[in-house]
Design an enzyme around this catalytic site. Structure first.
Site, PDB file in Angstrom:
ATOM      1  N   ASP A 168     -40.417   5.293 -38.059  1.00 14.42           N
ATOM      2  CA  ASP A 168     -39.517   6.370 -38.486  1.00 14.42           C
ATOM      3  C   ASP A 168     -40.129   7.730 -38.165  1.00 14.42           C
ATOM      4  OD1 ASP A 168     -37.027   6.539 -39.591  1.00 14.42           O
ATOM      5  OD2 ASP A 168     -37.641   5.920 -41.601  1.00 14.42           O
ATOM      6  N   LYS A 193     -37.233   5.916 -34.752  1.00  9.96           N
ATOM      7  CA  LYS A 193     -35.916   6.098 -35.384  1.00  9.96           C
ATOM      8  C   LYS A 193     -35.833   7.513 -35.921  1.00  9.96           C
ATOM      9  CE  LYS A 193     -34.842   4.208 -39.537  1.00  9.96           C
ATOM     10  NZ  LYS A 193     -34.578   5.403 -40.362  1.00  9.96           N
ATOM     11  N   GLU A 203     -26.346   3.435 -42.295  1.00 12.32           N
ATOM     12  CA  GLU A 203     -26.746   3.222 -43.689  1.00 12.32           C
ATOM     13  C   GLU A 203     -25.609   3.636 -44.628  1.00 12.32           C
ATOM     14  OE1 GLU A 203     -30.608   4.768 -44.693  1.00 12.32           O
ATOM     15  OE2 GLU A 203     -30.347   4.386 -46.839  1.00 12.32           O
ATOM     16  N   ASP A 210     -39.696   5.601 -43.457  1.00 12.90           N
ATOM     17  CA  ASP A 210     -40.234   6.638 -44.344  1.00 12.90           C
ATOM     18  C   ASP A 210     -39.921   6.298 -45.802  1.00 12.90           C
ATOM     19  OD1 ASP A 210     -37.552   7.222 -44.380  1.00 12.90           O
ATOM     20  OD2 ASP A 210     -37.754   9.324 -43.796  1.00 12.90           O
ATOM     21  N   SER A 211     -39.219   5.169 -46.015  1.00  9.67           N
ATOM     22  CA  SER A 211     -39.068   4.625 -47.365  1.00  9.67           C
ATOM     23  C   SER A 211     -40.445   4.373 -47.971  1.00  9.67           C
ATOM     24  CB  SER A 211     -38.256   3.322 -47.329  1.00  9.67           C
ATOM     25  OG  SER A 211     -38.772   2.434 -46.351  1.00  9.67           O
TER      26      SER A 211
HETATM   27  O1  KIV Z   1     -36.943   4.328 -44.214  1.00  5.69           O
HETATM   28  C1  KIV Z   1     -36.389   3.237 -44.213  1.00  5.69           C
HETATM   29  O2  KIV Z   1     -36.903   2.220 -44.672  1.00  5.69           O
HETATM   30  C2  KIV Z   1     -35.058   3.151 -43.635  1.00  5.69           C
HETATM   31  C3  KIV Z   1     -34.249   1.975 -44.060  1.00  5.69           C
HETATM   32  C4  KIV Z   1     -33.461   2.327 -45.251  1.00  5.69           C
HETATM   33  C5  KIV Z   1     -33.424   1.467 -42.967  1.00  5.69           C
HETATM   34  O3  KIV Z   1     -34.642   4.010 -42.918  1.00  5.69           O
END
Ligand code: KIV
Length: 272
Positions: free
Chosen positions: A91, A120, A189, A52-53
């Site tokens: 995510d 995730k 993290e 979700d980044s």
């Molecule tokens: O959303 C994402 O890219 C993440 C990374 C920081 C592992 O959760």
């Protein structure tokens, strides 16, 4: 000395488990589209996360909170078309796991319609029932502890988590409970390296770190950070692999080699 090469075998959960048992590091990166997914797999990245980044590095938001299920589903499908062998993790965005049933419906969509192999989810105690329900429905899960960007407003910023004995102990027991509930992977993290080392040693499931020191079973970074593309200040736990590479493929291969050879993260990319 590890020389990166294209993946030629399907990366499954047992394959990741075997890498942990052998002490071979797992190389992971985020991707959000077909072209980069293909490039990552050619460089030997074993696990690709549609994080979700994307809310920050693709959409330009200040946080990951605005990201929707439709956004994740769209980008996961695009990435899935670029992968033949790597494991694809999607995510669960903010607001998509407010109840175990909602999480089950949304995760089912990502596996069924977008080609994800594993989902995730951020969160601790509150997610134990969700992890259990997803595991009962044969949906692989990666739990996410430490800094949880979806809780940025609650945490009051992006801070290292688990620095004092009480929060460290709590994180350790949660990690074990999540494993017992059926989590297949754990992402840590921004956690002090000593704590990450202890959790990695205690758990049977592979532990992937970002800002969690060199002793996790694998490493992950946000693609834009490690290519030096993120506007503003790069997170201190990341490294600009473009700085010494001729092209993007070279930078990703350098990252894979550095993870596999234990050269990344170095002491300057971790927390005490
Ligand atoms: O959303 C994402 O890219 C993440 C990374 C920081 C592992 O959760």
């Amino acid at each position: 000395m590890y020389i990166p090469k294209p993946l030629d075998k399907k990366i499954t959960l047992p394959a990741l488990q075997k890498l942990k048992q052998q002490g071979s590091k797992i190389a992971c990166l985020t991707a959000y589209d077909y072209s980069f997914a293909h490039l990552l797999e050619q460089a030997g990245v074993e696990l690709v996360l549609v994080g979700d980044s994307l809310g920050m590095v693709i959409q330009g938001h200040d946080t990951t909170l605005p990201v929707s299920m439709d956004d994740i589903a769209y980008h996961t499908l695009a990435v899935s078309r670029g992968l033949k062998h790597a494991m694809l993790m999607a995510d669960m965005p903010f607001g998509s796991i407010n109840s175990p049933q909602q999480a089950l419906d949304n995760a089912t969509r990502l596996l069924k319609q977008s080609g994800a192999h594993i989902v995730k989810l951020e969160g601790g105690e509150l997610q134990l029932d969700t992890v259990r329900l997803l595991a009962e429905h044969s949906i692989p899960v990666c739990a996410h502890l430490g800094l949880q960007p979806q809780s940025v407003h609650k945490m009051g910023g992006y801070r290292v988590q688990g620095r004092d004995a009480e929060t460290a102990g709590h994180m350790k027991s949660l990690a074990l409970e999540l494993q017992q509930a059926g989590a297949d992977l754990l992402l840590l993290e921004c956690v002090p390296r000593q704590l990450a080392r202890e959790i990695t040693a205690e758990l049977q499931i592979p532990v992937i770190g970002i800002g969690a020191g060199a002793d996790c079973d694998g490493q992950i970074l946000v693609l834009q950070d490690m290519l030096g593309l993120t506007p503003g200040r790069r997170p201190s736990f990341s490294r600009d692999f473009m700085a010494e590479a001729d092209d993007i493929a070279g930078a990703v291969k350098a990252y894979v080699a550095a993870v596999k050879n234990g050269d990344f993260p170095g002491p300057e990319q971790g927390f005490d």
